[in-house]
Enzyme design. Structure first.
Site, PDB file in Angstrom:
ATOM      1  N   THR A   1       4.736  25.613  -3.514  1.00  0.00           N
ATOM      2  CA  THR A   1       3.380  25.061  -3.431  1.00  0.00           C
ATOM      3  C   THR A   1       3.076  24.101  -4.584  1.00  0.00           C
ATOM      4  OG1 THR A   1       2.515  26.990  -2.274  1.00  0.00           O
ATOM      5  CG2 THR A   1       0.907  25.613  -3.404  1.00  0.00           C
TER       6      THR A   1
ATOM      7  N   LYS B   1       9.678  27.404 -22.899  1.00  0.00           N
ATOM      8  CA  LYS B   1       9.218  27.753 -24.252  1.00  0.00           C
ATOM      9  C   LYS B   1       8.588  26.583 -25.025  1.00  0.00           C
ATOM     10  CE  LYS B   1      11.814  31.982 -25.145  1.00  0.00           C
ATOM     11  NZ  LYS B   1      10.968  33.008 -25.685  1.00  0.00           N
TER      12      LYS B   1
ATOM     13  N   ASP C   1      21.477  27.024 -20.455  1.00  0.00           N
ATOM     14  CA  ASP C   1      20.126  27.586 -20.568  1.00  0.00           C
ATOM     15  C   ASP C   1      19.602  27.273 -21.968  1.00  0.00           C
ATOM     16  OD1 ASP C   1      17.940  29.222 -21.119  1.00  0.00           O
ATOM     17  OD2 ASP C   1      18.714  30.935 -19.999  1.00  0.00           O
TER      18      ASP C   1
ATOM     19  N   PHE D   1      20.736  36.478 -22.254  1.00  0.00           N
ATOM     20  CA  PHE D   1      19.389  36.680 -21.708  1.00  0.00           C
ATOM     21  C   PHE D   1      18.979  35.420 -20.959  1.00  0.00           C
ATOM     22  CE2 PHE D   1      14.842  36.561 -21.434  1.00  0.00           C
ATOM     23  CZ  PHE D   1      14.525  37.857 -21.079  1.00  0.00           C
TER      24      PHE D   1
END
Lengths: 470, 470
Positions: free
Chosen positions: B350, B325, B294, B188
């Protein structure tokens, strides 16, 4: 607010103390920042403690009139007292410290916080899905569009078949179908992979990145002044709509959504007529595709309407409207219940937005309403446009194709080349004005919603002084 | 902190007042929330004002021991006094009110704020790029990997040719090349389009969305207990590494990065050996592709190391490590200067992150260091694992394949079916414990870093009571 004096403690005018911009302190700061991240795009190191209202200070003691406002994202000026009060509230402190996974464990105040966004929603929109940035908002909208498109084909409440459930895990059809979003040449919709696939403004945004094979249509290119070339521009609308019609009919991949900015901003402040947008709405209905309006830069008051597409009297309302920047929060508005997938957890992620930024959006909306800032921006924009029009006659080489009449302070013009534009912006900083560019040779005005006539006067004076010296 | 008593004002134990979860007040709240957004995934409406430390309260007066902690994202407990102090600081208020476009107009404190992130960076990483969510962090990392891969081929400092500049505007090669990220089955990595293309855990995350044709390899599937099946599991490592080797050699699209979680979390808390990760690192070097780790869910202390991949002694350090997280902020760490593109403005947007959340990350890091919370989590995890091991012998049907030994509190186990798991989680809520699931039939413990032995005792007691009643 007493009209014309929203910030009572603003400087009277810009002050430039350093010989160059960036000055020596900024240059040292940029070097230090380069040790921990990419600091090459930095213009100067700001001093936000000393910035007030429409004036941004830097660490060299320079104070600039800011008509760029954090790439069009500062809504109400620096150190706005109403927003400081909100930032100090218990509600905000809890949102910072106890950031919830909003989809699973919303707080007692979440519905009220979301209502704060909806209070400022475009006409016809009554639901919102929250994200974190403009690119994120657009990609969440794409997800909604793709799920809607397949749901329509399959039957909205129907489950998935075995083949879909299996193929999707290998990123293959039918579970991962080939579907497209149609965007326009010179459009900017963000810089992640799907939003980046829809972005067509500059190569630098896209180079070396894989992209979806999505179609692009032409955005109208008008001749100016508009009233002189009415017939030609009407033909241009028709030509561009015919291209959209053709793509929606014949593109090799089904098009689930047509994505458009009410004014192409990053791409050069390119405007299109009300008739063009109405025609586009008709085409989306004709072909059974969604109309997604990207109001990331145009939204929240700057064009003299809360949402720029409200200038176009679209009927029915757009299916999805995305927002970010001046709302400080991000996400999309929608109204059709079928845009929410029949199954839960399909549009979902850990945080589902940031309540701290959503609380701020609510406070921004309240402050806009209380002080009638959309109407004020419309008035100030008219004043500014007329002053710039006069300046354009005086310096036609440096203020060409002035754009944004009756679009509040959302005004832009072109220079003769990218070099001329870059020099103009750099020189203007040394006069104490912070302004941004767009496209190859244009400049864009993106002041806050509390930019007033007195600021216009200073801006015009500084531009006049600079151009007189060229 | 006095060990074993980080929060002095926590409840002594859970309290469940309503007959069902969600209770009547929560149910009414969920219905009201459904008027303004999608509220179907809501478990209950939390009362964050009344939540303290490891206990989350809801609007029905229930107070749960929280071992899910906002989908593994709450680092230091509800209403943590150190974070409240940070939230009230002038620096935070400015970051909220005067949110800068950090890439263009960083503040005087930006370098220091970023340094707060770097102070907790994984060994070998000395730069950071900021984003807004885990999915965003991963996609920004993909962008860096793709630019690096093409830069290596072209020459890092070489410009783009005409064909690249032209083709990219039509999303075609060579400007938009076909490039891939290799991920693993059951992985995931987020739910936007590129991160979603790398995600392989469940169909619901991916259905109806177009995806890149990227390859997936197999993640090792071990036999438990590990010490009994050492030889079999070693073979499994070799088998899976051979698949990666083969894909990197022969996939139809060049692979710019190999993306992996140190523990597959959403996908079921699947662990792989140190030898597997070292072998994977070797393969990335052999094939000239980046290793992207990750750490969105595994990072920031919960596994008994600040970063989970530090359990594997990788050399050289991974090229890119992503986070979100528990850091509340998001982004990626890197060290190789060539991972920053030679041209400015290619990795840019931005806001370039949110300084409010970055300030919080720095405060989280300081609090972790001051209270030695990574070491504490390691100890508490060992205590919890041994208690669960005993419970597993007592209820083998309900606590199968216990996983996470020596991985702090990052512990999971399986039940016999998805239905059994769902019922277990639902029933446990009525006992006053908030716990989350993962994969098809597993539960995962994701408490805060201030979860202590006394909380473990309550958790074990509640599970024991529930399972005894089955």
């Amino acid at each position: 607010m007493s009209s014309g004096n929203y910030f009572t403690n603003e400087p009277k005018e810009p002050v430039v103390k350093s010989e160059t911009v960036p000055g020596p302190q900024s240059s040292a700061g940029i070097k230090a920042l380069g040790q921990v991240t990419d600091s090459r795009p930095v213009y100067f190191i700001a001093d936000y403690e000393k910035s007030v209202g429409n004036y941004i200070a830097d660490v060299d003691g320079n104070v600039y009139l800011d008509v760029y406002a954090q790439i069009a994202s500062n809504p109400l000026g620096y150190n706005n007292p109403a927003l400081i009060e909100t930032a100090k509230s218990d509600k905000m402190i809890r949102a910072i410290v106890d950031r919830p996974a909003l989809g699973n464990f919303p707080g007692a105040d979440t519905a009220e916080i979301i209502q704060g966004l909806l209070d400022m929603a475009p006409k016809g929109q009554d639901k919102v899905w929250s994200g974190l940035s403009g690119a994120d908002a657009n990609e969440l909208a794409f997800k909604a569009a793709f799920m809607w498109y397949q749901g329509k084909k399959r039957g909205f409440t129907k489950g998935f078949n075995e083949e879909e459930l299996k193929s999707v895990m290998s990123n293959s059809a039918p579970g991962s179908p080939e579907l497209a979003i149609l965007s326009f040449e010179r459009a900017f919709h963000g810089r992640l992979f799907a939003s980046g696939s829809a972005t067509r403004s500059k190569p630098i945004h896209k180079l070396d990145l894989p992209a979806f094979k999505w179609p692009k249509a032409e955005f109208p290119s008008y001749k100016y002044p508009l009233d002189k070339y009415e017939a030609e521009n009407k033909k241009e609308d028709e030509r561009c709509l015919a291209i959209v019609d053709d793509i929606l009919k014949s593109w090799s991949i089904p098009v689930a959504g047509v994505l458009i900015e009410p004014i192409q901003s990053e791409g050069g402040d390119n405007h299109a007529s009300k008739e063009f947008f109405q025609g586009l709405r008709d085409l989306t209905l004709k072909h059974g595709t969604l109309m997604i309006v990207d109001e990331v830069q145009t939204g929240v008051g700057a064009t003299g309407k809360m949402w720029c597409h409200e200038h176009f009297d679209l009927s029915p309302a757009p299916d999805i409207v995305t927002f970010s920047k001046k709302f400080q929060s991000a996400g999309y508005f929608f109204h059709d219940p079928e845009i929410m997938p029949a199954q839960a957890y399909r549009q979902f992620n850990t945080w589902c937005g940031d309540p701290a930024r959503m609380i701020l959006a609510g406070a921004i909306g309240k402050e806009i309403a209380k002080n009638n800032l959309v109407q004020r921006t419309k008035e100030v924009g008219q004043y500014m446009y007329s002053k710039l029009e006069a300046l354009s006659s005086k310096y036609p080489k440096y203020i060409k194709n002035l754009r944004g009449k009756d679009r509040g302070t959302f005004i832009a013009w072109s220079l003769e080349s990218g070099e001329a534009r870059d020099k103009f912006l750099k020189d203007l900083k040394t006069k104490g004005v912070n302004m941004g560019g767009c496209a190859e040779s244009s400049v864009r005005l993106r002041p806050t919603l509390v930019f007033e006539e007195k600021h216009v006067d200073i801006l015009i004076q500084k531009i006049d002084q600079l151009l007189a010296s060229y």
